[in-house]
Design an enzyme around this catalytic site. Structure first.
Site, mmCIF file in Angstrom:
data_model
loop_
_atom_site.group_PDB
_atom_site.id
_atom_site.type_symbol
_atom_site.label_atom_id
_atom_site.label_comp_id
_atom_site.label_asym_id
_atom_site.label_seq_id
_atom_site.Cartn_x
_atom_site.Cartn_y
_atom_site.Cartn_z
ATOM 1 N N HIS A 1 0.882 -1.058 -0.048
ATOM 2 C CA HIS A 1 0.012 0.036 0.020
ATOM 3 C C HIS A 1 0.857 1.089 0.102
ATOM 4 O O HIS A 1 0.572 2.267 -0.634
ATOM 5 C CB HIS A 1 -0.816 0.078 1.245
ATOM 6 C CG HIS A 1 -2.328 -0.820 1.047
ATOM 7 N ND1 HIS A 1 -3.401 -0.504 1.111
ATOM 8 C CD2 HIS A 1 -2.326 -2.018 0.645
ATOM 9 C CE1 HIS A 1 -4.240 -1.269 0.815
ATOM 10 N NE2 HIS A 1 -3.411 -2.531 0.483
ATOM 11 N N VAL B 1 1.149 3.997 -3.876
ATOM 12 C CA VAL B 1 0.843 5.638 -3.670
ATOM 13 C C VAL B 1 2.095 6.305 -3.542
ATOM 14 O O VAL B 1 2.788 6.255 -2.534
ATOM 15 C CB VAL B 1 0.059 5.905 -2.436
ATOM 16 C CG1 VAL B 1 -0.621 7.382 -2.567
ATOM 17 C CG2 VAL B 1 -1.268 4.866 -2.740
ATOM 18 N N GLY C 1 4.874 6.081 -4.655
ATOM 19 C CA GLY C 1 5.961 5.222 -4.919
ATOM 20 C C GLY C 1 6.430 4.611 -3.395
ATOM 21 O O GLY C 1 5.872 5.038 -2.479
ATOM 22 N N HIS D 1 -1.506 -12.807 -1.199
ATOM 23 C CA HIS D 1 -2.586 -13.372 -0.566
ATOM 24 C C HIS D 1 -2.590 -14.480 0.115
ATOM 25 O O HIS D 1 -3.577 -14.970 0.631
ATOM 26 C CB HIS D 1 -3.878 -12.948 -1.251
ATOM 27 C CG HIS D 1 -4.088 -11.526 -1.360
ATOM 28 N ND1 HIS D 1 -5.043 -11.246 -2.427
ATOM 29 C CD2 HIS D 1 -3.764 -10.534 -0.876
ATOM 30 C CE1 HIS D 1 -5.246 -9.804 -2.066
ATOM 31 N NE2 HIS D 1 -4.513 -9.402 -1.637
#
Length: 326
Positions: free
Chosen positions: A67, A71, A73, A192
Site C-alpha cells: 500500500h 501511492v 512510490g 494473499h
C-alpha cells in the site's frame, strides 16, 4: 474509478516509468554497508521478537509495503498522519492496514544505532522481505537507498490502490502505473497466501452479486456455504483467511484456492478469467515444488520496491516515521 484506457493513467504511467528508471540506478544492495553496518540484521532481529509475539503481523507488514509503494512510490508516505483526516492512512482501502507501530519501534532502534541515516521506506521494504521469510517464504535481497517523502494524500490512495473487485484488465492497468507487468501482478497477488479479509470486502459475492440478491456462481458452493455461516449480512466485524488452505504459511496455497474457486476477493477470482493469468494460476496449482513461485515472487517484489522511489537528495531521512503533515 474507471481507469480503462484513461488518459490520466497513460500519462502517469509515462511519468512513473521515466522516474523509476532514473531512481533505480541509485538503489543498490548493501547500501548501508558503510553508513549503518548491520542494519538489516538489526531489523530482522527486532522483527523476530515481534513475529513471535504476534503471528498475524507478517501479513500486516507485507500489505503495508504494497500500500505504500502504490501511492507516490515506496517512500513511506503511508506512515504520515493528518489531523484533518486527509492522509493516505485515512483512505478506506487503508482502514485495515496495520503494522505502523512495528515500523516505528524498529525505526527507533535503528535511529539509536545510526541517527538520520536509514529511511523509513527502506525499513518498510526490509520488514516486508523478513515477513515473507519468517512465514516460510523466500529470503531475497532488498535494494536500499530510498528516501522518505513528506506528502501523503487520501485522494491519491483512493486513486492508485488497486480495487478488490477489479478484473484482470483493471488490475493490470493499476500495476502498469507502477511500472509493473501483468506477470508481476499475478505473482504479487500470491502475497494473499497470508492475511485475512473482512466480511464486507466480499459479502456481496454471497448475497447480492448482481444486485438481485444472488450469489456469485463462480464461488465453490460448499466454500460459499461455509463463508455464509460466518459472514451473515449484518456481520461486519468477522474475518476470513485469504488463503483458506494455509493462511499463515507463505506457499502456493493461494493459487490452489483460486484454482478451486475458493478465492475470497473478486480480484483474486478474476485471475482465472484471463488466459495468461489463469495459466499462471494453473501452473502454480500443479507445481510440485515452491521453487518457481519463490523465484518469481522475489523478482516481483524487487520490481515493486523500485516504484517511484526517491533517492540521492530527493526526499528526506527523518527521525520518526509517523509525523503529522498538517
Amino acid at each position: 474509478m474507471a481507469v480503462a484506457a484513461s488518459q490520466l493513467f497513460k500519462w502517469v504511467l509515462l511519468v512513473a516509468a521515466s522516474a523509476s528508471l532514473l531512481a533505480r540506478a541509485d538503489l543498490r544492495y548493501d547500501f548501508y554497508n558503510t553508513s549503518c553496518p548491520g542494519v538489516e540484521k538489526l531489523v530482522r532481529d527486532e522483527l523476530a521478537l515481534k513475529f513471535a509475539a504476534d503471528v498475524t503481523l507478517p501479513a500486516g507488514l507485507l500489505r503495508l509495503h504494497f500500500h505504500d509503494c502504490f501511492v507516490r512510490g515506496c517512500d513511506a508516505s503511508i506512515m504520515l498522519k493528518s489531523h484533518n483526516g486527509t492522509a493516505e492512512q485515512d483512505a478506506d482501502p487503508n482502514s485495515t492496514v496495520r503494522g505502523y507501530e512495528a515500523i516505528e519501534d524498529i525505526k527507533a532502534k535503528v535511529e539509536a544505532a545510526c541517527p538520520l541515516v536509514v529511511s523509513c521506506a527502506d525499513i518498510i521494504a526490509m520488514a516486508a522481505r523478513d515477513a515473507v521469510n519468517f512465514s516460510q517464504g523466500p529470503l531475497y535481497q532488498v535494494e536500499t537507498g530510498r528516501r522518505d517523502g513528506n506528502v501523503s494524500l487520501k485522494e491519491e490512495a483512493l486513486q492508485f490502490l488497486p480495487p478488490s473487485d477489479g478484473n484482470v484488465t483493471v488490475l493490470t492497468e493499476y500495476f502498469a502505473v507502477q511500472n509493473l507487468t501483468m506477470k508481476d501482478m499475478v505473482v504479487l497477488s500470491g502475497a494473499h497466501t497470508l492475511g485475512i479479509a473482512h466480511c464486507p470486502s466480499f459479502s456481496k459475492r454471497l448475497y447480492n452479486y448482481t444486485g438481485a440478491g444472488d450469489q456469485d456462481p463462480s464461488l465453490d458452493a460448499a466454500y460459499a456455504k461455509n463463508l455464509a455461516t460466518v459472514c451473515t449480512p449484518e456481520n461486519v466485524a468477522s474475518v476470513q483467511p485469504l488463503d483458506p488452505m494455509s493462511p499463515k504459511t507463505f506457499d502456493q496455497g493461494y493459487y490452489q484456492s483460486v484454482y478451486n474457486h475458493q478465492a475470497l476477493l473478486v480480484s483474486d477470482a478474476a485471475l482465472l478469467n484471463d488466459s495468461l493469468t489463469g495459466a499462471y494460476v494453473q501452473l502454480m496449482n500443479n507445481a510440485s515444488s515452491l521453487d518457481t513461485f519463490f523465484a518469481d515472487f522475489a523478482v516481483a517484489m524487487i520490481n515493486m520496491g523500485r516504484a517511484g522511489v526517491r533517492t540521492g537528495t530527493d526526499g528526506e531521512i527523518r527521525a520518526t516515521c509517523a509525523i503529522y503533515v498538517d
